[in-house]
Design an enzyme around this catalytic site. Structure first.
Site, short mmCIF file in Angstrom:
data_model
loop_
_atom_site.label_atom_id
_atom_site.label_comp_id
_atom_site.label_asym_id
_atom_site.label_seq_id
_atom_site.Cartn_x
_atom_site.Cartn_y
_atom_site.Cartn_z
N GLU A 27 0.85 -1.19 0.00
CA GLU A 27 0.00 0.00 0.00
C GLU A 27 0.89 1.24 0.00
OE1 GLU A 27 -3.02 0.12 3.06
OE2 GLU A 27 -3.70 2.11 2.43
N ASN A 72 -6.75 1.64 2.56
CA ASN A 72 -7.46 2.90 2.74
C ASN A 72 -6.98 3.96 1.75
OD1 ASN A 72 -8.71 1.61 4.85
ND2 ASN A 72 -7.58 2.65 6.47
N ASN A 172 -12.10 -0.69 -1.42
CA ASN A 172 -11.53 -1.20 -0.17
C ASN A 172 -12.38 -0.80 1.03
OD1 ASN A 172 -9.13 -2.23 1.49
ND2 ASN A 172 -9.33 -0.15 2.28
N GLU A 173 -12.74 -1.76 1.84
CA GLU A 173 -13.37 -1.54 3.15
C GLU A 173 -14.40 -0.41 3.15
OE1 GLU A 173 -10.41 -1.17 6.27
OE2 GLU A 173 -9.90 -3.28 6.12
N TYR A 244 -7.29 -8.75 11.58
CA TYR A 244 -6.01 -8.50 12.26
C TYR A 244 -6.14 -8.97 13.70
CZ TYR A 244 -4.81 -5.51 8.27
OH TYR A 244 -4.53 -5.03 7.01
N GLU A 292 -6.58 -9.09 3.42
CA GLU A 292 -5.79 -8.42 4.48
C GLU A 292 -5.87 -9.31 5.71
OE1 GLU A 292 -6.19 -4.26 5.44
OE2 GLU A 292 -6.71 -3.77 3.37
N GLN A 350 1.28 -6.11 5.71
CA GLN A 350 1.68 -5.73 4.37
C GLN A 350 3.07 -6.34 4.12
OE1 GLN A 350 1.13 -1.48 3.72
NE2 GLN A 350 -0.98 -1.54 4.46
O1 AHR Z 1 -3.24 -2.59 6.21
C1 AHR Z 1 -3.52 -1.38 6.88
C2 AHR Z 1 -4.94 -0.90 6.67
O2 AHR Z 1 -5.81 -1.77 7.31
C3 AHR Z 1 -5.45 -0.86 5.25
O3 AHR Z 1 -5.13 0.31 4.59
C4 AHR Z 1 -6.93 -0.95 5.44
O4 AHR Z 1 -7.59 -1.50 4.32
C5 AHR Z 1 -7.10 -1.75 6.71
O5 AHR Z 1 -8.00 -1.18 7.57
#
Ligand code: AHR
Length: 503
Positions: A27, A72, A172-173, A244, A292, A350
């Site tokens: 990113e 993001n 994205n999201e 996450y 992700e 990432q």
């Molecule tokens: O990977 C970090 C961020 O986490 C990304 O930009 C977003 O898509 C997610 O919330």
């Protein structure tokens, strides 16, 4: 000694291992691109300004595919800013990470990097501040062979051949209120469907990913996917999942069971997607793109707001990973592999510096974080078919996920070579577990070809620039093979891999 056991059966196939399971994510965020993959002044930079030490590590990691350019970031991105003569490219504000984007790297540079790293590109379009036309434009630029305004612009910029990008994320999201251009599921479902239809008119066999929930803790988890797929089912191939994990308040036991939550996540979204399919009387199946996933100490980030000052590539979420984090990452890969029938693409978020397996110092070295190791070894050894396992293991109580098994594992069998590989974690924070793997169904002549373990007396040990090999994989001597059963002693808090082959 605690004991667990499993019997492997070559006929109990979940699905072939998808190489796309070993995807990653670059990113335009923090130092992932600038001073991560790209640092023209660095002594190890190549003629295009890419760090060759990072390229070598990305290859060693075994990454197969990379999602780009966000995240993001993409929800406010104008792809055109990143093409053409560098000196004419505008500097812009990136609202997502409150930094300055110089646009020195854009799709042409990234495609060059991807070719050098030998990875497939998964391209995300901006459906936050933009829409169908801009998605079509970037598609024309990257994939149309020649003879149109944008394909000719690409050729004039030095890329004669189209990039042939097959896998596309539709935004994205967009369920997240933090997302620039955040939408309701209705709004997003309609936009995703019309963007997908338009892209398919240009290139029918693209593989398209609709945004799912940004996490399973979102209040709309499940209903978001359902509404979006009601609109887009026929024209998309995937729905995305993001998750996450982190250790909260010293609760190591729950943290080590994070894969229980990933299993729940996958099963929930598969059920949700299949329910929409059933309502629509469709025989088509929507797969999951877990694009992700990682360990991320998100609570530390949420307590530390983004810098006031607008800067180019400021360090953002440069988490330092320990042994327990690596065990969890290895376990999340076990979970992804176990679901290979429906999770056919995944990206660890990432690649460099930003919650990443690879760290760099500007002008200085690059090194491997602890989480590098289980990823690289799994990517190297998971071959052929994923096998369905029924593990008989002791369990323990966790505050977050209830009762969880102490041992989790997955196995692959490669019919081409006969290799069988077992990946296993021990979540017990105190004791080793003896794991008996019955291989009699594979015949009598398997031998232990290699065995690896990642563990440490200090579960919070980490690697650093000064001590980059503090935590690494060690050959594990703790495997015996007797009468067709391999017995693997799994140290406490450990990730393990054992490959068995025919001599
Ligand atoms: O990977 C970090 C961020 O986490 C990304 O930009 C977003 O898509 C997610 O919330």
């Amino acid at each position: 000694m605690l004991r667990a056991r499993v019997a492997l059966n070559p006929a109990a196939v979940v699905a072939p291992v998808s190489r796309r399971t070993f995807g990653s994510f670059v990113e335009h965020m923090g130092r992932c691109v600038y001073t991560g993959i790209y640092e023209p002044g660095h002594p190890l930079a190549d003629e295009d300004g890419f760090r060759t030490d990072v390229l070598a590590l990305a290859r060693e990691l075994g990454v197969s595919m990379i999602r780009y350019p966000g995240g993001n970031f993409v929800s406010g991105y104008r792809w055109e800013d990143g093409v053409g003569p560098r000196e004419q490219r505008p500097r812009r504000r990136d609202l997502a990470w409150r930094s300055i984007e110089t646009n020195e790297v854009g799709i042409d540079e990234f495609a060059k990097w991807a070719e050098k790293a030998d990875v497939e590109i998964m391209y995300a379009v901006n459906l936050g501040t933009r829409g169908v036309q801009e998605a079509l434009d970037v598609h024309e630029y990257v994939n149309h062979p020649e003879g149109t305004a944008l394909s000719e612009q690409r050729r004039a910029n030095g890329a004669e051949k189209p990039y042939g990008i097959k896998l596309w994320c539709l935004g994205n999201e967009l369920d997240g209120p933090w997302q620039t251009g955040h939408k309701t599921p209705e709004e997003y479902g309609l936009l995703a469907a019309s963007t997908a239809r338009a892209l398919r008119s240009a290139e029918p066999d693209l593989e398209l990913v609709a945004c799912g929930s940004s996490s399973s803790s979102m209040p709309t988890f499940g209903t978001w996917e359902s509404t979006v797929l009601e609109h887009a089912y026929d024209v998309v191939d995937y729905v995305s999942c993001h998750a996450y994990y982190e250790e909260h308040d010293g609760d190591l036991g729950s943290f080590l069971a994070s894969a229980v939550d990933m299993d729940f996540f996958v099963n929930s979204i598969v059920a949700t997607a299949d329910a929409v399919g059933a309502r629509l009387k469709s025989t088509k199946k929507i797969n999951l793109s877990f694009d992700e996933w990682n360990v991320w100490y998100l609570s530390r980030f949420q307590n530390a707001p983004l810098p006031e000052e607008w800067k180019v590539a400021p360090p953002v979420i440069e988490d330092r990973y320990n042994v327990a984090d690596a065990v969890v990452v290895g376990n999340l890969l076990i979970s992804l592999l176990r679901h290979s029938d429906r999770v056919t693409a995944a990206c660890q978020a990432q690649l460099v510096n930003v919650i990443a397996p690879i760290m760099t110092e500007p002008g200085g070295p690059a090194w491997k974080q602890t989480i590098f190791h289980p990823f690289a070894k799994t990517a190297a050894l998971a071959k052929g078919d994923v096998l369905r396992l029924h593990i008989d293991a002791p369990s323990y109580d966790t505050a977050k996920y209830g009762t969880a098994p102490l041992v989790d594992a997955v196995a692959t069998h490669d019919p081409a070579t006969g290799d069988v590989t077992v990946f296993a974690v021990n979540r017990d924070v105190e004791n080793p577990v003896e794991f008996a793997v019955d291989l009699t169904a594979f015949g009598a002549d398997l031998t232990v070809a290699e065995s690896w373990t990642l563990t440490d007396d200090d579960v919070y040990a980490y690697n650093s620039k000064e001590d980059p090999e503090r935590v690494t994989l060690r050959p594990s001597g703790a495997v015996t093979l007797d009468a067709g059963t391999a017995t693997i002693t799994l140290p406490r808090v450990s990730w393990n891999a054992v490959r068995l082959s025919r001599p």
